[in-house]
Each structure stands twice: as structure tokens, then as C-alpha cells.
Design an enzyme around this catalytic site. Structure first.
Site, mmCIF file in Angstrom:
data_model
loop_
_atom_site.group_PDB
_atom_site.id
_atom_site.type_symbol
_atom_site.label_atom_id
_atom_site.label_comp_id
_atom_site.label_asym_id
_atom_site.label_seq_id
_atom_site.Cartn_x
_atom_site.Cartn_y
_atom_site.Cartn_z
ATOM 1 N N GLY A 1 0.845 -1.199 0.000
ATOM 2 C CA GLY A 1 0.000 0.000 0.000
ATOM 3 C C GLY A 1 0.872 1.237 0.000
ATOM 4 N N LEU B 1 -1.298 7.366 2.451
ATOM 5 C CA LEU B 1 -0.564 8.176 3.428
ATOM 6 C C LEU B 1 0.294 7.310 4.325
ATOM 7 C CD1 LEU B 1 -3.112 10.868 4.613
ATOM 8 C CD2 LEU B 1 -1.153 11.144 3.116
ATOM 9 N N ALA B 2 -0.298 6.255 4.875
ATOM 10 C CA ALA B 2 0.442 5.432 5.827
ATOM 11 C C ALA B 2 1.568 4.663 5.128
ATOM 12 C CB ALA B 2 -0.509 4.471 6.542
ATOM 13 N N GLY B 3 1.258 4.049 4.005
ATOM 14 C CA GLY B 3 2.244 3.228 3.316
ATOM 15 C C GLY B 3 3.409 4.034 2.766
ATOM 16 N N HIS C 1 -21.453 8.984 6.461
ATOM 17 C CA HIS C 1 -21.392 10.436 6.349
ATOM 18 C C HIS C 1 -22.748 10.960 5.904
ATOM 19 C CE1 HIS C 1 -19.987 14.386 5.263
ATOM 20 N NE2 HIS C 1 -18.819 14.109 5.803
ATOM 21 N N SER D 1 -19.067 18.274 1.083
ATOM 22 C CA SER D 1 -18.416 18.615 2.348
ATOM 23 C C SER D 1 -19.426 18.920 3.452
ATOM 24 C CB SER D 1 -17.515 19.819 2.159
ATOM 25 O OG SER D 1 -17.081 20.272 3.418
ATOM 26 N N ARG E 1 -22.356 13.652 12.867
ATOM 27 C CA ARG E 1 -22.542 12.852 11.660
ATOM 28 C C ARG E 1 -23.494 11.679 11.841
ATOM 29 N NH1 ARG E 1 -16.422 12.196 9.116
ATOM 30 N NH2 ARG E 1 -16.201 14.356 8.507
ATOM 31 N N GLU F 1 -5.817 3.248 8.051
ATOM 32 C CA GLU F 1 -7.207 2.790 8.180
ATOM 33 C C GLU F 1 -7.290 1.275 8.263
ATOM 34 O OE1 GLU F 1 -9.831 4.347 5.131
ATOM 35 O OE2 GLU F 1 -11.579 3.320 5.964
ATOM 36 N N ARG G 1 -14.929 7.981 14.045
ATOM 37 C CA ARG G 1 -13.772 8.830 13.807
ATOM 38 C C ARG G 1 -14.212 10.277 13.667
ATOM 39 N NH1 ARG G 1 -11.812 11.137 9.577
ATOM 40 N NH2 ARG G 1 -13.048 10.003 8.029
#
Lengths: 270, 639, 258
Positions: free
Chosen positions: B41, B44-46, B267, B285, B331, B426, B436
Site C-alpha cells: 500500500g 498516506l500510511a504506506g 457520512h 463537504s 454525523r 485505516e 472517527r
């Protein structure tokens, strides 16, 4: 209010480029797309056609897609001769079938360029963009070594302009639209984004020289200032960044010519 | 039974991470290059993990199923990223961010993990600015902030409506630098189809090249999964079409525990479904609720155009039910209220699944130019998709699946119960509890990749002898490869009648109806009958055309949907077992009279981590108690 | 990295070379036009001017060689870039391709360039070398005797009474065949189009153009090209319509005949 258009469906003919693999010869094949809702996205229409093809035992049309909200840069068809289709400032995935009329023949092709070889059908390999980035599209900043984020004020105008450039989604429409298959808009957006920021100054010359060199090596064409790229760009990135990169390139070349050569000694460890 | 040792360090909450960092083992710099780490992956994390580990000197191999590491769905995050910088001088602090996140998660996350997240949030902003992320700024040149998701402080950093994209490009540029330097071996178009466990430890992966169909084995000293969430189990969601659970699910089948799979975030403001062909739900949004008023007709089956419905026959239900929060209700509450209205037959639009978000009052009050300036781009997106002008008629909105808080179980070091298998972003379950908060997903992905894993992986690797990783010829690799090839062959050989999408749509409908915004015992029990039946049908009659040795999108999708079928069942099982309501998990049987979640801390103040027992066998439900040392679990009340 | 290598070796470098040489050539064609517009004045003017240029000797040769080098680099860079770009487009052409917004001038740079090159060659053969239309070449016409002094910057460079080549008559006679004038008109039209894109482009290539003033730049470029076009059309136009003939020249110069 429900738009009246949701009530009636229509039919079009898809003239799609089919190509079994990178080395295979491709050809256009016509497929009917019936009972199309104007509220369908172009890619949803392809989904429907593909399910019908599958049912008939025909291999579905391979097409690149992912986020389907115009931000990931994966989708990439040339529709009726324009990358990402008829809309302005949107990607293929944001193109809706209401842009077409009953009975239309819609010609769908991959993004074409020598540096973007066709993988299959409408899918092209855009790894060349990654290679350009790897050659210099970054600011060297090791995790953990950064100063406080507010230690370096950046004029709002500069930050906003950098953001304009940074919006590039790396889809390759600029290359596909350009008669020269030039990657100048893509490269200049990256060079502009990082070069406008004070953090990017240390590597500014190195970056532009390296990225342009890689761009040339990978076989993209040159810019003839027709600005088809910015007109086809789903983020409408301005070709002003190309002018900026040209200047940066010239300045960097001049500066490198007059910089003293580094001494051939090692570090201070002797 | 798996042992779930959270390895939370002892000591005061604010000292735990610092103390842990000084106590965990280090790998000698000269030895780092002898360790090979696989990162699956490149979101962002990977990306942040792969680049940071390579910068430290580890040999890194990074696999991503996209054609480029810049495409992951982290890009789609619009709102921003939270950080406890307190640049606004408005009373923010690490502790406040910690507390908000923990409370937002309805007290179902680990205190220590959340506190660490809040601590490193400040470093993330520094790091991203240094990389050239063009965050919004004030005229003085300093960073701008906004308040987001109902937070009481302005701690959200943003880059227009593209914060996720810009942060990912930052991480991608760091990754690109390491690829260019030869420190990361990047494999695009490469999907992980199995995890290889040797001697009880994760030591490699099996990869299918999506373009050539080639299947390869890769051995390593440790494996990191950063493959995102599994919301596409619902078929229709705000996720990218390609987002999938295959990597974590195959790891689950190799023994990694799946924690809290039923925690799903829905959402409230998405564009409603328009037809059966729909493939994607687009988020509008949350900021629209600042000026828009949500309403539905009072009368069921009212098909008049909105303008023709007089004020007296409109129900501004959020304002009516939650007078103090009104249209800004959280939400989950806003989502469930919309669902109730539509269940009563008062929904609008051709499908009856939608409510109005009306800007008429805002336009009257502020004038159209002011509304255009605030929301113009969102109105444009809405127009693009629906061909309707939100200036003239109210928007139609409906809730949609947006994020999954559950994921593979990890300890404080982000290591799963399989030693050597780390899970970031995630894909893990660790920081968001049952719900979250807005602008926290980006924060967690980057925290894990830039500032947690570079420390904690050393603790594991220091215990592994350099060069001790198994050869890719080991029997475990052969077995795993055979497993992958077997599945591929089965899909292609079935030659049934229905395309893969048929099953995905059916599964999505079951999940949405039974395990969506509101869940009941009866519904979940029904789902546990329906899903296995659907799986049978899938196995018997799926039609995957083409071959295995070329780009074959049907084949890719078949594998992913097969995993979703299994995962969906586990989600329903988890939701059924969790006899309480908390955050994104709402059981109709467990609510206060006003419709708020009724938690049962006594019985369910724990993490449920499911352990695979084999094909067709009921998985084991392990639990990890959530011991709150510093915070009191209280009723989450936003009234 | 070195400057010369970057200029000649990279795509942007070659574009910069095109821009700089283009700028030199634009300077030349404008200067050339302004000088030649003296044909509308007393024959002393053009003839004195031509004699003065010829008398510069080595300076003239430096200018000529510089221009030749500029043309050579301009054409070389254009050729290399075009070939590279063709290659970059790939073997498989689009089935359908539409232009989104490229201007007409920008789409035909290569073709206008070809015609302009052909024209330059003929123009040189016609007025400089005399190999075309040699019967009206300046060297074969009777010499012209200057009626007045010809001044440059206040200095007398060609005194009255000097016998000089009759360039003024050569120009008028040279344009009398309608075919020649027609070709000339076509060429200057295409050259003006070439300049329309080229003048705009050189600002972009050198990095001096941005959207804040690109509209103004465009207007200035259009005006400049129109003016250039008008000036160039005026000479053969006046000859073709009879406004400019050896006789009218004689009338405008009564002093020379008395």
C-alpha cells in the site's frame, strides 16, 4: 426537484479502441450502449456495457478508473478526440452521459503518446510520470528533522500559487492533448509548486535540471506553446507554470555554468 | 485463542510514548541494510512508512495495486488534518485533542494510542510543511486553521478542498526520492494476494502483477500492511472503486485478528443514488451544513417540487429534534435521522432516498454572491453530477458509507498478533474507537508512517537475526502461491452467468439494509443467512471472462468481492454480538429515548478481535479489555 | 550540467535557442521593412541607404553571418524539435482528435516556415544576388546619381553627386511582374502569421509571459504583426496598383531631372 432528464433513457454507439496487449495491434470496435440514463457517469455507462459484454462472453473493455470523483488521476480516456471528454476542467469520471445525445457515435481511445504505451484497450502505462518525480520532484526532508511549521512564514500569494500548481492529479491529459506529446505542463506544475516555496529553494536548480532531463530522456515531446495542455487539464492548471519553468531552466543552466567547481577532497574526517 | 497483549507502556499517560521510545530496542545502523521490509500500500500510511524506513537504512520493497503510488484514496479527503499546534491561541493542547478523539470514538479506543496520536500530530504538520505541502496561509505568512467537524477549537490545517491529495503528494514525493535513490524497490500494479507466515511470524507475501498476471513470492524480515479500509463491502460508498480488503482479509485468514469490524462511519451529506447503475457516492463537504437547512416534506409520498411545498408542510427535522445543535448535529445522528425520515416514506427524489439541504434562507440572508464564494465549488460538483442548480432548488442529500474504524488488531507497536506483521492507517483498528472525528484520518495515517513505525519496527527486528529471513523457496511460500493460483483458476473455470458486479451489488444491498446506519438483531441474523447463500451463488455462477496472464479487471474484482463476502459476514457477526450501540455501530435495541447511542461499558468496554478458524467454521471472538486509567467513560452528549 | 550542452541538448534549451534566434530575426525583418519603406520617398533615400549599408564592409559581413547563423540555428532547432515531437506522439495516431483552443497560426508554424524559407531564398536571389530577374537587377540598371546628401545620425554618409546603384528602381521594376508580387504578398502574409505565434511564443519560452498580462501582450503582438503586414503589403501593392512606378518616382524627385 428531480430533473426531467432522469425519466428518459437513450442509446449511443461506442466506437472503442480494443487492444489485447502492449504488443498487439488494436482496432476500433463498435458496441451499442442502450437504455442509457443521462444521469449515468461515462464510466458507469462503460460498467453497464461491460456487464452486457461479459454476459455475451466477450471480454469486457479494460479502462482505468478508481476514485470516480475527479481527484485520483487514474481515469484516462480520450473521448471524441479530447482527453477526458467534452467537459472543461473535469476528468472522464466526472463526465455525465447527459453531455451526449441519442444516436451519437462516441469514439473512445486511450491517452496516446510514445511515453505512455497502451497496456490494454483504454489503459495506458503512465509510469514515466513517476520516473520524472523520482528524479527530482521532491524536497529532501527526513521525517523527524523538520523545524516548526510556522518558523518559516510564506507569503499567502506564493502559497496560493504553489497550491494552484500542486493541484495536478498526474492523469496525463496534458500529454495526451499535446500534438507533441509534451509533458511540460505536468513537469512545470511540479517544478512550480516546489520552486515557489522557500523550502524548495535549496534544490531548485538541481530539481528543474534533473526533471527536464528525465522528461527528455523518457521520450516526451517539446512545447510549441499551443496550450492545448492547460485547456485539457482537469484541474485547469495554467501554462504560466511552463513559462516559469523555462525561465527556471535557463537560470539554473546559467548559474551552473558560473558556479565554482567543488573541490575534490573528501569530508573533514582526514 | 490468540493472545492479545496490547503492550501499552506503564507510567503516566503523557509519558508513555516518550518512555517507550527510550526503552524499545534499536537496530544498529550498519545492520539496518541487512533487514528487508515489505510495505503493502502506498497511501498516506504506506508511503510515509516506506520512505521513512528507507531513510533509516532498511531495505524496503513497496507494493501497490495502483499504477502509481500517488493514486491511493487518501487523496480524496477534503476537509483537513487535525494537529494540536494551538497556533490560534484558542486553548488547544495535546490533551484536548486526545480527549476529543477518545470521546468522539465513543470510548472504544485505547487511551495510550490516542494520546500518542495527539502528541505526534504536531510533528506531522512540521514534516509536511518541510516537504512543501501548500497548506492554506494567512496574509502574514503563517499557517491558517479552521474549526471542523464541530470541534471547539480551530486545529484543522487544510489545503483548499484537497488536503488529502496534498498530504499524499508530500508522502509520495518522499517515497519517490527514496525510489530514485534506489532505497525503495517499488512495484506498481502489484496486488498482494497472500501473506506468508513462517514459524508463526510474517515473513513474506505473494504478489500478482495485475498487468502481466505474473505471480511472485517475496520474502522479508517484516511485513507492513497499509492497505486502507473496507467500506466497499457496501458496494456503494465514498471509497474509490478499487479500494479493497483483500490484503487484510488474506492476513486474517493467516491468523491475524480482525478487530471491531462492525464499526462503520456513515457520512450524512452525500449525493443520493440515482439508479441501479450507480458505482460511487460523492461526498459533499460537511461544511454545507453551516448554512444549509435540512428538511423533508411532512407528508409521506409528497412528490411536489420543493418550491411548491409551503413552509407549513416542511419538516426541518434536525432543528426540531435537536434544537441546540440543529443542522450541525453530529454525523451519526444526522445520518440516522435522514434514514428515519426516508423509512417513513418522506424521502425525496426519484428513489425516495434523499432529503433536502436548502440554501434558500442563506441566499436570502447573505445574498447569492456570498453563498457562491463559500460553497461555489461544491455547488458546481453537485451540478456536474445531478444537472441541478443548488442556487435555485435545494440539494438532495443522503448518507453514505465513508470510513471503517475497524481493522486488523494491532498492539501499541502497531504489530498484529502475528509477529512481524504490522498494520498502519485505516487498515488497523487502533485509534478511532467506534467513530472517527473529521480531519483525523489523515492524521492517523501519517502518524503511523512517519512517527510510530520507524521506532516500533526496530523493537521487532532487533530480535531477528540479520539474514535469517526464509528463502522464497520455503514450503510456506510454495503453499501460499499454490493457494493463490488455485483461487485464480477456480474463478476462471466457474464460467457462470453473472458478472462479478452482480454479486457486489447484492452484497452491498444486504450490508446496507442489515448492517448499515441502524442494525437490529433480526436484520443481522437474516444477513447471516443471506450472505452465505449469496456466497454459494457466487461460487457457483460467477462469470469471470478472459485469462490470468494479462490485465483482467474482472478477475481482480472477483477476488476482492469474494473477500468482501466473507468480511461482510464477519461484520454482521460482530454487529450482532456487540449488544450495545456505540459511535458508528447503532443497534436499534440499544438507544436512549432521544435516539442517542446506549453503550454498555460493563459488558462491551472491550475490543472484539475475531480469529479465523478455517473455511466454513465460526471464528473465535477474542477480547481485549479497554482499561481506562486516566479518563472516565461517560455518555457522549452533544446536546 | 553545462550551459551550451543544456541549450543545444535539451528540449527547453532548443526552444530557448529558437526564441533568441527568432528575436534576432524579428529585429532584422522589422529593421529591413523600415529601411525599405524609404522607397515611398525620394529615390535618394533608398539608394543612399543601400549604398551606405554596402559601404559598411566587414560590419555588413558580421551582420550577414550573424543572421545566417540565427537562421541556421532556428531551422536546426525547429527540425530537431519537430522530429522529436513526432516520435513522441507515437506510432499509433488518434482515430479522432480535436483542437481545443490552439490558434490557427500556431498550428501551421511548420508550413508557414517552409514558405518563408522558400521566399527568403528567392528574395536573396532576386535583390541581393541578382540571379533571379537579372534584367532588373541593380547592377544591370544605369547608375543613379545622388541629388542630395544622405545622412545617418546627422552625419553625411553619402554626399550628393555620388553615383550609386539604383536600388529604388530595382525594387519598383522587380515587383512589376504580378507573379512575383503575388508570391511576395503570399509570403509576407504567412510570415506575419508565423510572427503572430512566434512573437507571443518567445515570451513564453523565455519565461516572460504570464496570465496577468498575456492578453495585453497578445494585443501588442497582433498590432505589431498587422503593422508589419501592412508595411510589407504596401510596397508591392503600390507597385501593382501603379501608385509606385519609375515615373511617379521621377515626379517625386523633380530636382533630379532639372
Amino acid at each position: 426537484m428531480v430533473a426531467a432528464s432522469t425519466l428518459k433513457t437513450f442509446s449511443v454507439t461506442l466506437r472503442v479502441w480494443r487492444q489485447a496487449g502492449p504488443a498487439a495491434t488494436g482496432a476500433f470496435v463498435d458496441y451499442p450502449a442502450k437504455d442509457i440514463s443521462p444521469d449515468m457517469s461515462f464510466l458507469e455507462m462503460l460498467d453497464v456495457v461491460n456487464d452486457e459484454l461479459t454476459a455475451k462472453g466477450i471480454e469486457p473493455i479494460a479502462f482505468a478508473h478508481d476514485c470516480r470523483e475527479g481527484i485520483c488521476g487514474t481515469c484516462s480516456c480520450t473521448i471524441n478526440g479530447k482527453p477526458h471528454g467534452p467537459g472543461k476542467g473535469i476528468a472522464t469520471c466526472q463526465t455525465y452521459m447527459r453531455s451526449f445525445n441519442d444516436g451519437d457515435t462516441i469514439v473512445v481511445e486511450p491517452f496516446r503518446a510514445r511515453a505512455f504505451p497502451v497496456v490494454k484497450d483504454l489503459v495506458t502505462d503512465r509510469a514515466a510520470f513517476d520516473k520524472i518525480q523520482q528524479s527530482g520532484g521532491f524536497i529532501t526532508a527526513r521525517a523527524g528533522s523538520a523545524p516548526d511549521a510556522n518558523a518559516l512564514p510564506i507569503p499567502k500569494g506564493d502559497a496560493d500559487l504553489a497550491m494552484d500548481a500542486a493541484q495536478c492529479i498526474g492523469c496525463g491529459a496534458c500529454v495526451a492533448a499535446c500534438k507533441n506529446a509534451s509533458a511540460m505542463l505536468f513537469v512545470s506544475a511540479k517544478v512550480g509548486h516546489l520552486g515557489l516555496l522557500p523550502q524548495g529553494q535549496a534544490e531548485r536548480d538541481r530539481r528543474v535540471l534533473a526533471m527536464v532531463n528525465t522528461m527528455d530522456t523518457l521520450g516526451f515531446g517539446s512545447c510549441t506553446n499551443q496550450y492545448e495542455c492547460s485547456a485539457a487539464c482537469p484541474k485547469l492548471i495554467s501554462h504560466d507554470f511552463i513559462a516559469r519553468m523555462n525561465r527556471d531552466y535557463l537560470t539554473a543552466s546559467l548559474r551552473s555554468a558560473f558556479k565554482p567547481a567543488p573541490a575534490n577532497t573528501g569530508g573533514g574526517a582526514a | 485463542m490468540a493472545t492479545l497483549d496490547s503492550k501499552i507502556p506503564s507510567g503516566p499517560l503523557a509519558e508513555k510514548w516518550r518512555k517507550h521510545k527510550t526503552e524499545i530496542k534499536l537496530v544498529n545502523p550498519a545492520n539496518k541494510r541487512k533487514y528487508e521490509v515489505i510495505v503493502v500500500g502506498a497511501g498516506l500510511a504506506g508511503s510515509s512508512a516506506a520512505s521513512s524506513l528507507a531513510d533509516l537504512g532498511y531495505k524496503v520493497k513497496c507494493f501497490v495495486f495502483h499504477d502509481s503510488p500517488r493514486r491511493a484514496h487518501s487523496i480524496a479527503a477534503q476537509g483537513g488534518i487535525n494537529a494540536a499546534k494551538n497556533y490560534q491561541n484558542d486553548g488547544d493542547s495535546v490533551h484536548r485533542l486526545f480527549y476529543d478523539t477518545l470521546k468522539g470514538g465513543d470510548y472504544r479506543a485505547r487511551e495510550a494510542n490516542v494520546h500518542r496520536l495527539a502528541e505526534v500530530s504536531v510533528n506531522i504538520i512540521d514534516q509536511c510543511v518541510a516537504q512543501g505541502v501548500p497548506f492554506a496561509r494567512e496574509y502574514g505568512g503563517l499557517l491558517a486553521n479552521r474549526s471542523f467537524g464541530g470541534a471547539q477549537v480551530s486545529r484543522t490545517f487544510y489545503a483548499r478542498g484537497q488536503t488529502g491529495q496534498q498530504l499524499l503528494l508530500g508522502a509520495y514525493s518522499a517515497l519517490s526520492r527514496m525510489v530514485g535513490a534506489g532505497a525503495v524497490d517499488l512495484h506498481t500494479n502489484s496486488e498482494m494476494l497472500d501473506l506468508v507466515v513462517v514459524g508463526g511470524q510474517a515473513k513474506g507475501v505473494i504478489i500478482r502483477n495485475l498487468v502481466t498476471g505474473e505471480i511472485t513470492r517475496h520474502s522479508a524480515d517484516a511485513v507492513i500492511l497499509a492497505t486502507g479500509g473496507y467500506g466497499n463491502v457496501f458496494n456503494l460508498s465514498t471509497y474509490a472503486r478499487g479500494s479493497n480488503a483483500t490484503a487484510i482479509w488474506r492476513a486474517y485468514k493467516r491468523g491475524a485478528c480482525m478487530a471491531n469490524p462492525c464499526y462503520t462511519q456513515i457520512h450524512p451529506t452525500c449525493i443520493p443514488v440515482s439508479g441501479d447503475y450507480q458505482s460511487k457516492l460523492t461526498l459533499m463537504s460537511e461544511s454545507l451544513r453551516n448554512d444549509g437547512r435540512i428538511w423533508a416534506p411532512k407528508k409521506a409520498g409528497d412528490t411536489r417540487a420543493p418550491a411548491a411545498i409551503p413552509e407549513s408542510e416542511r419538516d426541518y427535522y434536525l432543528e426540531r429534534l435537536y434544537p441546540s445543535f440543529g443542522n450541525l448535529a453530529p454525523r451519526d445522528i444526522a445520518s440516522r435521522a435522514a434514514k428515519r425520515v426516508c423509512d417513513e416514506g418522506r424521502g425525496v427524489g426519484s428513489t425516495g432516498l434523499g432529503v433536502y439541504l436548502d440554501f434558500a434562507d442563506a441566499i436570502k440572508r447573505l445574498g447569492e454572491p456570498a453563498v457562491r464564494e463559500r460553497y461555489g465549488n461544491l455547488f458546481d460538483i453537485y451540478h456536474e453530477i445531478t444537472a441541478e442548480s443548488a442556487y435555485k432548488a435545494p440539494m438532495r442529500i443522503y448518507p453514505a458509507v465513508h470510513y471503517t474504524m475497524g481493522g486488523l488488531w494491532v498492539d501499541y507497536n502497531l504489530m498484529s498478533n502475528i509477529p512481524g506483521l504490522f498494520v498502519l492507517g485505516e487498515a488497523n483498528f487502533s485509534d478511532h474507537g467506534a467513530n472517527r472525528l473529521g480531519a483525523s484520518a489523515l492524521m492517523q495515517g501519517l502518524a503511523d508512517g512517519y512517527f510510530v513505525i520507524p521506532y516500533t519496527i526496530g523493537d521487532y527486528l532487533a530480535g531477528q537475526k540479520p539474514g535469517s529471513r526464509p528463502a522464497a523457496e520455503a514450503p510456506e511460500f510454495q503453499q501460499a502461491e499454490a493457494n493463490v493460483r488455485g483461487q485464480t483458476t477456480r474463478f476462471l473455470a466457474t464460467k457462470g452467468k453473472q458478472p462479478v458486479s452482480h454479486f457486489h451489488k447484492k452484497l452491498g444491498k444486504i450490508m446496507w439494509d442489515r448492517c448499515g446506519m441502524a442494525r437490529t438483531k433480526a436484520g443481522l441474523e437474516a444477513a447471516l443467512q443471506e450472505i452465505p447463500a449469496l456466497r454459494e451463488e457466487f461460487n457457483a455462477s460467477v462469470n469471470v471472462p478472459g485469462s490470468a496472464d494479462t490485465l483482467n479487471q474482472s478477475l481482480e474484482q472477483a477476488g476482492r468481492v469474494a473477500d468482501f463476502l466473507d468480511l461482510g459476514e464477519l461484520m454482521c457477526r460482530d454487529a450482532l454480538t456487540r449488544e450495545e450501540s456505540c459511535g458508528g455501530h447503532f443497534r436499534e435495541e440499544h438507544q436512549y429515548p432521544d435516539g442517542e447511542c446506549k453503550r454498555d461499558d460493563e459488558k462491551f468496554g472491550h475490543v472484539a478481535a475475531w480469529e479465523y478458524q478455517g473455511e466454513g467454521k465460526t471464528p473465535v471472538r477474542n477480547t481485549e479489555a479497554l482499561n481506562y486509567e486516566f479518563t472516565k467513560m461517560s455518555v457522549r452528549n452533544y446536546k | 550540467m553545462n550551459l551550451v550542452g543544456n541549450l543545444f541538448g535539451s528540449s527547453i534549451g532548443r526552444k530557448i535557442l529558437m526564441a533568441v534566434t527568432g528575436l534576432v530575426l524579428i529585429g532584422f525583418v522589422i529593421g529591413h521593412l523600415v529601411g525599405n519603406l524609404q522607397v515611398f520617398s525620394h529615390p535618394d533615400k533608398l539608394n543612399g541607404y543601400a549604398h551606405f549599408l554596402q559601404s559598411l564592409g566587414p560590419v555588413l559581413w558580421v551582420a550577414r553571418i550573424s543572421l545566417l547563423i540565427a537562421v541556421a540555428i532556428h531551422i536546426w532547432a525547429a527540425t530537431v524539435l519537430t522530429l522529436e515531437s513526432k516520435r513522441a506522439r507515437g506510432a499509433q495516431a488518434y482515430g479522432v482528435k480535436t483542437w481545443i483552443q490552439a490558434t490557427l497560426a500556431s498550428r501551421y508554424m511548420r508550413w508557414t516556415g517552409y514558405v518563408v524559407l522558400a521566399f527568403i531564398l528567392y528574395h536573396l536571389a532576386h535583390f541581393t544576388l541578382g540571379t533571379a530577374q537579372s534584367s532588373t537587377y541593380k547592377a544591370t540598371l544605369p547608375a543613379y546619381k545622388m541629388a542630395h546628401d544622405y545622412h545617418v545620425l546627422g552625419f553625411t554618409v553619402v554626399p550628393a553627386g555620388t553615383e550609386v546603384l539604383d536600388v529604388h528602381s530595382m525594387v519598383i521594376l522587380g515587383f512589376q511582374p504580378p507573379l512575383v508580387a503575388g508570391f511576395y504578398l503570399l509570403a509576407v502574409t504567412l510570415l506575419s502569421l508565423h510572427l503572430l505565434h512566434g512573437m507571443d511564443s518567445l515570451f513564453q519560452t523565455l519565461g516572460w509571459r504570464n496570465s496577468r498580462w498575456s492578453q495585453s501582450l497578445r494585443s501588442v503582438v497582433i498590432l505589431a504583426c498587422l503593422a508589419y503586414f501592412a508595411g510589407n503589403v504596401a510596397i508591392p501593392g503600390a507597385v501593382l496598383t501603379g501608385k509606385l512606378s519609375p515615373e511617379s518616382a521621377a515626379k517625386s524627385a523633380p530636382a533630379a531631372h532639372h
